[in-house]
Motif scaffolding. Sequence first.
Motif, mmCIF file in Angstrom:
data_model
loop_
_atom_site.group_PDB
_atom_site.id
_atom_site.type_symbol
_atom_site.label_atom_id
_atom_site.label_comp_id
_atom_site.label_asym_id
_atom_site.label_seq_id
_atom_site.Cartn_x
_atom_site.Cartn_y
_atom_site.Cartn_z
ATOM 1 N N ASP A 68 -23.141 -59.331 -25.528
ATOM 2 C CA ASP A 68 -22.998 -58.417 -24.553
ATOM 3 C C ASP A 68 -24.381 -57.301 -24.754
ATOM 4 N N MET A 69 -24.921 -57.247 -23.775
ATOM 5 C CA MET A 69 -26.285 -56.396 -23.772
ATOM 6 C C MET A 69 -25.787 -55.038 -23.793
ATOM 7 N N THR A 70 -24.655 -54.505 -23.230
ATOM 8 C CA THR A 70 -24.428 -53.146 -23.306
ATOM 9 C C THR A 70 -24.031 -52.669 -24.606
ATOM 10 N N THR A 71 -23.614 -53.429 -25.400
ATOM 11 C CA THR A 71 -23.129 -52.930 -26.890
ATOM 12 C C THR A 71 -24.126 -53.418 -27.886
ATOM 13 N N ALA A 72 -24.787 -54.600 -27.864
ATOM 14 C CA ALA A 72 -25.715 -54.887 -28.606
ATOM 15 C C ALA A 72 -26.951 -53.689 -29.096
ATOM 16 N N VAL A 73 -27.286 -53.746 -30.483
ATOM 17 C CA VAL A 73 -28.496 -53.021 -30.685
ATOM 18 C C VAL A 73 -29.412 -53.537 -31.747
ATOM 19 N N HIS A 74 -30.841 -52.967 -31.727
ATOM 20 C CA HIS A 74 -31.588 -53.322 -32.536
ATOM 21 C C HIS A 74 -31.664 -53.032 -33.975
ATOM 22 N N GLY A 75 -31.104 -53.968 -34.706
ATOM 23 C CA GLY A 75 -30.771 -53.560 -36.256
ATOM 24 C C GLY A 75 -31.598 -53.373 -37.185
ATOM 25 N N SER A 76 -32.900 -54.185 -37.180
ATOM 26 C CA SER A 76 -33.965 -54.355 -38.256
ATOM 27 C C SER A 76 -34.974 -55.003 -37.665
ATOM 28 N N GLY A 213 -54.890 -51.920 -41.743
ATOM 29 C CA GLY A 213 -54.497 -52.801 -42.692
ATOM 30 C C GLY A 213 -53.597 -53.419 -43.000
ATOM 31 N N LEU A 214 -52.314 -52.869 -42.313
ATOM 32 C CA LEU A 214 -51.073 -53.262 -42.571
ATOM 33 C C LEU A 214 -50.904 -54.824 -42.433
ATOM 34 N N THR A 215 -50.310 -55.402 -43.611
ATOM 35 C CA THR A 215 -49.944 -56.977 -43.484
ATOM 36 C C THR A 215 -48.604 -57.336 -43.436
ATOM 37 N N GLU A 216 -47.495 -56.368 -43.823
ATOM 38 C CA GLU A 216 -46.182 -56.689 -44.108
ATOM 39 C C GLU A 216 -45.391 -55.491 -43.561
ATOM 40 N N LEU A 217 -44.410 -55.553 -42.873
ATOM 41 C CA LEU A 217 -43.445 -54.272 -42.357
ATOM 42 C C LEU A 217 -42.095 -54.770 -42.197
ATOM 43 N N ASP A 218 -41.340 -53.938 -43.149
ATOM 44 C CA ASP A 218 -39.704 -54.103 -42.745
ATOM 45 C C ASP A 218 -38.965 -52.876 -42.573
ATOM 46 N N GLY A 219 -38.016 -52.707 -41.731
ATOM 47 C CA GLY A 219 -37.252 -51.506 -41.760
ATOM 48 C C GLY A 219 -35.953 -51.609 -40.863
ATOM 49 N N ARG A 220 -35.013 -50.979 -41.305
ATOM 50 C CA ARG A 220 -33.727 -51.095 -40.752
ATOM 51 C C ARG A 220 -33.382 -49.735 -40.008
ATOM 52 N N PHE A 221 -33.085 -49.873 -38.693
ATOM 53 C CA PHE A 221 -32.889 -48.634 -37.980
ATOM 54 C C PHE A 221 -31.330 -48.198 -37.982
ATOM 55 N N ALA A 222 -31.438 -47.028 -38.849
ATOM 56 C CA ALA A 222 -30.160 -46.550 -39.324
ATOM 57 C C ALA A 222 -29.323 -45.422 -38.203
ATOM 58 N N ALA A 223 -30.166 -44.747 -37.582
ATOM 59 C CA ALA A 223 -29.922 -43.669 -36.829
ATOM 60 C C ALA A 223 -31.035 -43.285 -35.828
ATOM 61 N N PRO A 224 -30.631 -42.788 -34.650
ATOM 62 C CA PRO A 224 -31.774 -42.605 -33.603
ATOM 63 C C PRO A 224 -32.680 -41.426 -34.184
ATOM 64 N N VAL A 225 -33.711 -41.479 -33.352
ATOM 65 C CA VAL A 225 -34.679 -40.176 -33.647
ATOM 66 C C VAL A 225 -34.983 -39.869 -32.247
ATOM 67 N N PHE A 226 -35.171 -38.595 -32.141
ATOM 68 C CA PHE A 226 -35.195 -37.680 -30.820
ATOM 69 C C PHE A 226 -36.693 -37.138 -30.811
ATOM 70 N N PRO A 227 -37.192 -37.551 -29.631
ATOM 71 C CA PRO A 227 -38.554 -36.653 -29.604
ATOM 72 C C PRO A 227 -38.759 -35.337 -29.936
#
Length: 262
Positions: A68-76, A213-227
């Motif tokens: 369901d696109m309305t409830t799915a979120v980008h986790g990491s 020069g970034l070669t690897e990146l990982d991260g989990r989205f824990a909460a929203p950030v506001f501009p």
Amino acid sequence: MSDWRGRTLGTREATYDETRAILYALSVGAPASALDLVFEKDLRVLPTFALTLAQWAPDELGPAGAFDMTTAVHGSQRLRVRKPLPSAGTVAMTARVGEVWDKGRAAVFEVVVESEYFDATWSIFAPGAGGFGGERGPSSRRRPSGDPDRTLTLRTSPNQAALYRLLGDRHHMHIDPEAAKAAGMPRPFMHGLCTLAAVTLPIAEAHEAHPAGLTELDGRFAAPVFPGDELTIETWEQDDAVLFEAAVEGRTVLSGGRAAFG
């Protein structure tokens, strides 16, 4: 849901010019003084720009009926760089569904995009899609023990989400107050990939590396950030990488972060 594992999402070519690469650098916070990121002479493209070129792949999965696109979120998010992107050109990509993890009440779909320049994996958290008897999958990376080696500060721009959406992710919740409220947010919020890319700039500077020069990146989205939010970034050096977490007023917004630079 296990039927989705390994399913192809097709191929795509993305063509861009120097202006688009420069716009990307500005949208994730590169200053005008960083000439090799914002000036076409001797331009270096930030590796995270690749994620804007590959955004089509996770966007294909929802309409295909996986969740369901309305409830799915980008986790990491995960990014592995194979070689630097050119300042302008065409990038050919292939995409597929990698693993599908069963978290009980939800499923996590991994969308894998591969090219000669990078490999990237989106983890999409889909409520209501779990319980199919699959494996739970790996746990998220925990916060490192001990005090951080460095504490950095990053102030986002009030215009940052408005700029970043011009790179292709035009979901209305990042610009339209009514759409943001419909999504359960008090106001438009930052794209997770914009926030993740933005923190790599001060991390690179603090650790005497170049962000391109970034070669690897990982991260989990824990909460929203506001501009306009100010992020506190904590970093820990580990072997040849930097582990990091980011928070806004004590609320973790990025967790399980890891960055490596060549």
